[in-house]
Design a protein around this motif. Structure first.
Motif, PDB file in Angstrom:
ATOM      1  N   UNK A   1       0.830  -1.209   0.000  1.00 33.98           N
ATOM      2  CA  UNK A   1       0.000   0.000   0.000  1.00 33.98           C
ATOM      3  C   UNK A   1       0.859   1.251   0.000  1.00 33.98           C
ATOM      4  N   UNK A   2       1.934   1.230   0.768  1.00 36.73           N
ATOM      5  CA  UNK A   2       2.810   2.401   0.832  1.00 36.73           C
ATOM      6  C   UNK A   2       3.503   2.633  -0.506  1.00 36.73           C
ATOM      7  N   UNK A   3       4.005   1.554  -1.125  1.00 35.80           N
ATOM      8  CA  UNK A   3       4.687   1.755  -2.408  1.00 35.80           C
ATOM      9  C   UNK A   3       3.702   2.196  -3.483  1.00 35.80           C
ATOM     10  N   UNK A   4       2.512   1.632  -3.479  1.00 34.85           N
ATOM     11  CA  UNK A   4       1.512   2.042  -4.464  1.00 34.85           C
ATOM     12  C   UNK A   4       1.198   3.528  -4.335  1.00 34.85           C
ATOM     13  N   UNK A   5       1.084   4.012  -3.107  1.00 39.63           N
ATOM     14  CA  UNK A   5       0.834   5.439  -2.904  1.00 39.63           C
ATOM     15  C   UNK A   5       1.974   6.286  -3.472  1.00 39.63           C
ATOM     16  N   UNK A   6       3.214   5.854  -3.249  1.00 38.51           N
ATOM     17  CA  UNK A   6       4.369   6.584  -3.775  1.00 38.51           C
ATOM     18  C   UNK A   6       4.371   6.594  -5.298  1.00 38.51           C
ATOM     19  N   UNK A   7       4.051   5.453  -5.899  1.00 36.73           N
ATOM     20  CA  UNK A   7       4.069   5.360  -7.360  1.00 36.73           C
ATOM     21  C   UNK A   7       2.998   6.245  -7.982  1.00 36.73           C
ATOM     22  N   UNK A   8       1.858   6.340  -7.346  1.00 34.65           N
ATOM     23  CA  UNK A   8       0.795   7.208  -7.865  1.00 34.65           C
ATOM     24  C   UNK A   8       1.217   8.675  -7.769  1.00 34.65           C
ATOM     25  N   UNK A   9       1.858   9.041  -6.675  1.00 39.16           N
ATOM     26  CA  UNK A   9       2.246  10.440  -6.480  1.00 39.16           C
ATOM     27  C   UNK A   9       3.449  10.861  -7.327  1.00 39.16           C
ATOM     28  N   UNK A  10       4.431   9.938  -7.468  1.00 43.08           N
ATOM     29  CA  UNK A  10       5.704  10.333  -8.072  1.00 43.08           C
ATOM     30  C   UNK A  10       6.003   9.630  -9.390  1.00 43.08           C
ATOM     31  N   UNK A  11       5.118   8.727  -9.829  1.00 41.39           N
ATOM     32  CA  UNK A  11       5.450   7.888 -10.971  1.00 41.39           C
ATOM     33  C   UNK A  11       6.321   6.733 -10.509  1.00 41.39           C
ATOM     34  N   UNK A  12       6.342   5.663 -11.305  1.00 41.24           N
ATOM     35  CA  UNK A  12       7.070   4.463 -10.871  1.00 41.24           C
ATOM     36  C   UNK A  12       8.564   4.741 -10.776  1.00 41.24           C
ATOM     37  N   UNK A  13       9.130   5.313 -11.832  1.00 36.83           N
ATOM     38  CA  UNK A  13      10.560   5.596 -11.822  1.00 36.83           C
ATOM     39  C   UNK A  13      10.910   6.577 -10.712  1.00 36.83           C
ATOM     40  N   UNK A  14      10.070   7.584 -10.503  1.00 35.85           N
ATOM     41  CA  UNK A  14      10.322   8.544  -9.443  1.00 35.85           C
ATOM     42  C   UNK A  14      10.281   7.908  -8.078  1.00 35.85           C
ATOM     43  N   UNK A  15       9.314   7.002  -7.857  1.00 35.80           N
ATOM     44  CA  UNK A  15       9.209   6.318  -6.567  1.00 35.80           C
ATOM     45  C   UNK A  15      10.419   5.421  -6.325  1.00 35.80           C
ATOM     46  N   UNK A  16      10.834   4.688  -7.347  1.00 36.40           N
ATOM     47  CA  UNK A  16      12.012   3.816  -7.209  1.00 36.40           C
ATOM     48  C   UNK A  16      13.251   4.653  -6.932  1.00 36.40           C
ATOM     49  N   UNK A  17      13.446   5.687  -7.728  1.00 37.97           N
ATOM     50  CA  UNK A  17      14.622   6.531  -7.533  1.00 37.97           C
ATOM     51  C   UNK A  17      14.654   7.178  -6.166  1.00 37.97           C
TER      52      UNK A  17
END
Length: 423
Positions: free
Chosen positions: A400-416
């Motif tokens: 749930x936490x990673x999904x929230x990050x990916x929605x806010x920042x994009x997948x590459x942005x969340x990973x980076x």
């Protein structure tokens, strides 16, 4: 991690009956319990370019330059470039956790010094599956999966998934059946707690544990649970499972030895009984031992019990998840209570991977199990156990936490951002 060494021989098997006796006899070791060994994988990424997959020479050079690890873990490269730490057995979960924590700190620092980073997710959320490990075993596995019609999930399993694996003693023989049943029954509840892979290859899959989804798409004769309807004799169950499973790889004899995939469906029992010949011959005991290394059930007997169903999770949580699983299996009173708690969801593998604690029954089981483990945790684990208990109480999992990050920042942005410690 190795608890014991199985002696191998080149002697030919006389048939499936002898093969079954060999598998059953080597399945579990009668003794006390208490030792714990950990194996933890993490994706290796380039924070400057999260879509890049570091190459084989880059990763092996990094490993060759590592200093000795304080906890004694070995470091290996998985087919897709994930790095795995395999620790030796320790007396109890706290000692195993402390040793692995120290080793991961050294590894993480050296990886960062090389300009890379470790990503603690159950599935690679961004990069498409691609093998970088050139080992012949993995090349042969690719061909096997393609021939069996599971090329896509097979490639994802080998190159895009990462896990926390727990190894525990089998314990006294008279308790094997109950212990193996509980190790399986805990699976769905702990999958729901540890689910940490909502994305795979750049897409949301609709599952909180895409890693478990991938494993479920593979052949159940090789990757499904070992338990049978009666499950009263784990050794016999494992022997039956192993002999029914199709042979994946054969170590070719001759001047150019190596792993060769078996592209037809050949149960090991048929090979042992001479109904089919592979590499122009009957199998040896060594062939049978090698066959066992190509079977991947969620709980695998290897003289000890290898628990394989947990996603890789963040550094802040994996010690608590490890302690919870080990406590629910090794603490006598906790084990009895846990068996009752998880019974209603003991077979809900896919449900747990899809919706996690969004299912009310899984939520109730997880809440009670984690609360019970937290009450038994030492002071050294108070912080991670508190974080885990709070997360579960809110009905959330790491996915749930990673999904929230990916929605806010994009997948590459969340990973980076994750790998740079910015989030």
């Amino acid at each position: 991690m190795t608890f014991a060494v199985t002696t191998k021989t080149e002697r030919d098997l006389t048939g499936s009956a002898e093969a079954a006796l060999h598998v059953a006899g080597a399945s579990l070791t009668d003794g006390s319990h208490g030792r714990v060994g950990l194996e933890i994988e993490a994706h290796c990424v380039d924070p400057a370019d999260p879509r890049r997959r570091p190459g084989w020479s880059e990763l092996t050079s990094l490993i060759d330059a590592l200093p000795p690890l304080p906890g004694g873990s070995a470091v290996t490269v998985e087919p897709g470039g994930a790095l795995e730490l395999s620790g030796p057995p320790a007396e109890g979960a706290p000692a195993a956790i402390a040793a692995m924590t120290a080793d991961r700190a050294v590894l993480r620092a050296e990886v960062e010094r090389a300009g890379l980073a470790l990503l603690d997710l159950g599935a690679d959320p961004l990069r498409p599956p691609r093998r970088v490990n050139p080992g012949p075993r993995y090349r042969a596995m690719e061909r096997f999966f393609e021939a069996s019609g599971t090329g896509v999930p097979g490639a994802a399993m080998m190159t895009s998934t990462a896990s926390v694996q727990i190894n525990i003693d089998a314990g006294p023989r008279d308790g094997w059946a109950q212990r193996v049943r509980l190790a399986h029954a805990l699976g769905p509840t702990m999958i729901a707690v540890a689910a940490n892979s909502p994305m795979l290859a750049g897409c949301f899959t609709g599952w909180l544990s895409s890693r478990q989804q991938v494993w479920g798409q593979l052949d159940s004769a090789r990757c499904g649970p070992v338990l049978t309807a009666s499950d009263d004799d784990p050794s016999t169950d494992w022997a039956r499972y192993a002999l029914k499973a199709p042979v994946m790889l054969v170590n070719r004899a001759g001047p150019e030895p190596g792993s060769e995939p078996v592209l037809d469906w050949v149960p090991f029992a048929d090979w042992a009984d001479g109904l089919m010949l592979l590499d122009g011959r009957r199998p040896t005991v060594e062939d049978l031992d090698y066959h066992l290394t190509t079977l991947f059930p969620p709980v695998r007997p290897r003289r000890w019990l290898e628990i394989r169903y947990l996603d890789a999770v963040p550094e802040s949580l994996w010690p608590a998840i490890v302690f919870t699983v080990v406590t629910l299996l090794d603490h006598p009173q906790a084990a009895d209570v846990a068996a009752e708690i998880v019974a209603p969801v003991a077979h809900a593998w896919d449900l747990a991977a899809r919706v996690g604690l969004g299912d009310s029954r899984l939520f109730r089981a997880a809440t009670r199990c984690v609360e019970m483990a937290a009450a038994l945790a030492p002071d050294s684990l108070a912080e991670p156990m508190g974080l885990l208990a709070e997360m579960v109480a809110r009905g959330r999992c790491p996915a749930d936490d990673f999904a929230d990050l990916a929605v806010r920042h994009g997948v590459a942005g969340a990973v980076g951002a994750l790998t740079k410690g910015e989030l």
